[in-house]
Design an enzyme around this catalytic site. Sequence first.
Site, PDB file in Angstrom:
ATOM      1  N   HIS A 155       4.206   0.376 -18.794  1.00 34.94           N
ATOM      2  CA  HIS A 155       3.508  -0.962 -18.378  1.00 34.94           C
ATOM      3  C   HIS A 155       1.826  -0.934 -17.765  1.00 34.94           C
ATOM      4  O   HIS A 155       0.501  -1.644 -17.322  1.00 34.94           O
ATOM      5  CB  HIS A 155       3.843  -1.732 -17.537  1.00 34.94           C
ATOM      6  CG  HIS A 155       5.045  -2.546 -18.183  1.00 34.94           C
ATOM      7  ND1 HIS A 155       4.295  -3.925 -18.159  1.00 34.94           N
ATOM      8  CD2 HIS A 155       6.022  -2.200 -18.558  1.00 34.94           C
ATOM      9  CE1 HIS A 155       6.181  -3.898 -18.739  1.00 34.94           C
ATOM     10  NE2 HIS A 155       7.425  -3.640 -19.188  1.00 34.94           N
ATOM     11  N   ASP A 363      -5.906  -0.201 -14.355  1.00 38.22           N
ATOM     12  CA  ASP A 363      -5.108  -1.151 -14.164  1.00 38.22           C
ATOM     13  C   ASP A 363      -4.251  -1.497 -15.974  1.00 38.22           C
ATOM     14  O   ASP A 363      -5.463  -1.155 -16.756  1.00 38.22           O
ATOM     15  CB  ASP A 363      -4.831  -2.435 -14.358  1.00 38.22           C
ATOM     16  CG  ASP A 363      -4.684  -3.673 -13.633  1.00 38.22           C
ATOM     17  OD1 ASP A 363      -2.865  -3.023 -14.013  1.00 38.22           O
ATOM     18  OD2 ASP A 363      -4.505  -4.173 -12.915  1.00 38.22           O
TER      19      ASP A 363
HETATM   20  O1  F6P Z   1       4.486  -2.546 -13.989  1.00 42.34           O
HETATM   21  C1  F6P Z   1       4.171  -2.625 -13.208  1.00 42.34           C
HETATM   22  C2  F6P Z   1       5.019  -3.006 -11.858  1.00 42.34           C
HETATM   23  O2  F6P Z   1       6.017  -2.549 -12.329  1.00 42.34           O
HETATM   24  C3  F6P Z   1       4.560  -4.050 -12.595  1.00 42.34           C
HETATM   25  O3  F6P Z   1       5.752  -5.235 -13.654  1.00 42.34           O
HETATM   26  C4  F6P Z   1       4.974  -5.023 -11.344  1.00 42.34           C
HETATM   27  O4  F6P Z   1       3.880  -6.179 -11.087  1.00 42.34           O
HETATM   28  C5  F6P Z   1       4.902  -4.172 -10.176  1.00 42.34           C
HETATM   29  O5  F6P Z   1       4.667  -3.217 -11.170  1.00 42.34           O
HETATM   30  C6  F6P Z   1       6.575  -3.966  -9.513  1.00 42.34           C
HETATM   31  O6  F6P Z   1       6.350  -2.894  -8.518  1.00 42.34           O
HETATM   32  P1  F6P Z   1       7.827  -3.130  -7.653  1.00 42.34           P
HETATM   33  O7  F6P Z   1       8.919  -3.551  -8.676  1.00 42.34           O
HETATM   34  O8  F6P Z   1       7.225  -1.965  -7.323  1.00 42.34           O
HETATM   35  O9  F6P Z   1       7.147  -4.513  -6.796  1.00 42.34           O
END
Ligand code: F6P
Length: 509
Positions: A155, A363
């Site tokens: 992602h 990003d």
């Molecule tokens: O891909 C990045 C990501 O995993 C997204 O799904 C989400 O916006 C964010 O990071 C969530 O981060 P965490 O799980 O560390 O709160």
Amino acid sequence: MNRLVVISNRVPAPAAAGAQAGGLAVALEALMERRGGVWFGWSGNLSENPGAVRIAESGRVKYSTVDLTQEEHDRYYNEFSNSTLWPLLHSMPELMTFDRRNAQVYREVNDRLADALVPMLRPDDLIWIHDYHLMCMPNALRSRGVRAPIGFFLHIPFPSADMLASVPEAGALVRDLLAADLIGFQTANDVENFAEVACRIGDALRMPGGWLNVGSRRVRLGVFPVEIEAQEFSGIAEDAWRAAPTERLRRSLSGQRLILGVDRMDPTKGLLQRMAGYRRMLETRPDWHRRVTFLQIAAESRKDVVAYRDLRASVEREAGTINSEFSEPDWTPVRLVARAGARSTVAGYMREARVGLVTPLRDGMNLVAKEFIAAQDPQDPGVLILSRFAGAARQLGSALIVNPHDADEVADAIDMALNMSLGDRQSRWQESWDAIKDATALGWGRSFVGALLRTATVGTVGGGRGLSSGNSNGDGILTAADPLTLLGRPRGAVNLADEASILPPRRLS
Ligand code: F6P
């Protein structure tokens, strides 16, 4: 139909499903609700004796989760995932720390998750692994005898080979990823970087059509830009714009134009650089004093990680400094909210905003940029200012594209957006809306799953492992019986050759 098994670090608790923030959860929920299957990963809980897998069923989804120990959470999640891989993959080495023990625990957690998952798998499952927390997982499953098709989607961005080399463990992680059949990325730039690394250190050979030959196996790389439910979000924003929270915000602005930022409090989001751009705008264009308000929503995130705590303190300091320098008794130029708002409420704020500031330093995609476009009133749309380093800039080239490090350029863009004629706002918005209006998160998920099925059928020596027959699964997803034609790709999946340059088409000026 093959059962879909999704593996991600975070698994939305069934009660929270539908309301979960975060790009990954938002992107996957639609697919899981429609198609059903298993969603496996971390429970979000810590326990010193993480026992068996806990299963909670909701609708057609079996949420299957395991706890982490405190040490695992520290070393696998806070340290190696978020203090090593996150900055590395975002090409921000100055934020990166590395410790061999953390890398080892990261691998141990991937192995433990694989051990917990394997007994639940069936031969005809389709396995889809998500994101940088689980880069060892494709190989961990293969080495436990799993022969089902495995897809992996990153992602976040994938950096250049030179950048990647700064983490000793990175080469091994790339080799682990190559155990998957299909590896998906947000942009062609990420695919290019990965392909180069795979050839340099993974003994892969590049073939036409996005294929890599790895020994006797074939691995396919693809671009699958994550989408939002654009029409649905547009409707949510329209309703929310009339509801009480946006009404209150509107009243509090007393006619001032709203400049809006919505982010997680994360060093990659460029919050300090954005403040610097806004400050430069106030310094150089005093005409806008008292006529604008900048509302930055920066939802607290990963607060056990030092860099995130430091960032919050710095952002608060900078907002305070701007306010004390420029405020007047009846005007406050910056409002900072360090809490997440409900998605629908924020959608209303987006529709109210004249300017959306989405200026990450880097990003993978940035769904906020797409949400901002979807939220606008076509008769009177706001203007999106978008970092050229966000994956979304490739699709939203009619936004004002800026370099977030250049405070003058950000200041110029804010001024230009505030002064932009209605006709120009409408035509820029229309172009961006046309790029996303027919897309859905569900379509994104389906295109990846369809590509995985077709890849696994022909991509592996002795292919067609465990795939059920039939042309369609009844959900519109292509199945193994469909011939793989590299030209006839599913919507949303882009072959390497389709995306030519790194720069988005229209720059600020
Ligand atoms: O891909 C990045 C990501 O995993 C997204 O799904 C989400 O916006 C964010 O990071 C969530 O981060 P965490 O799980 O560390 O709160």
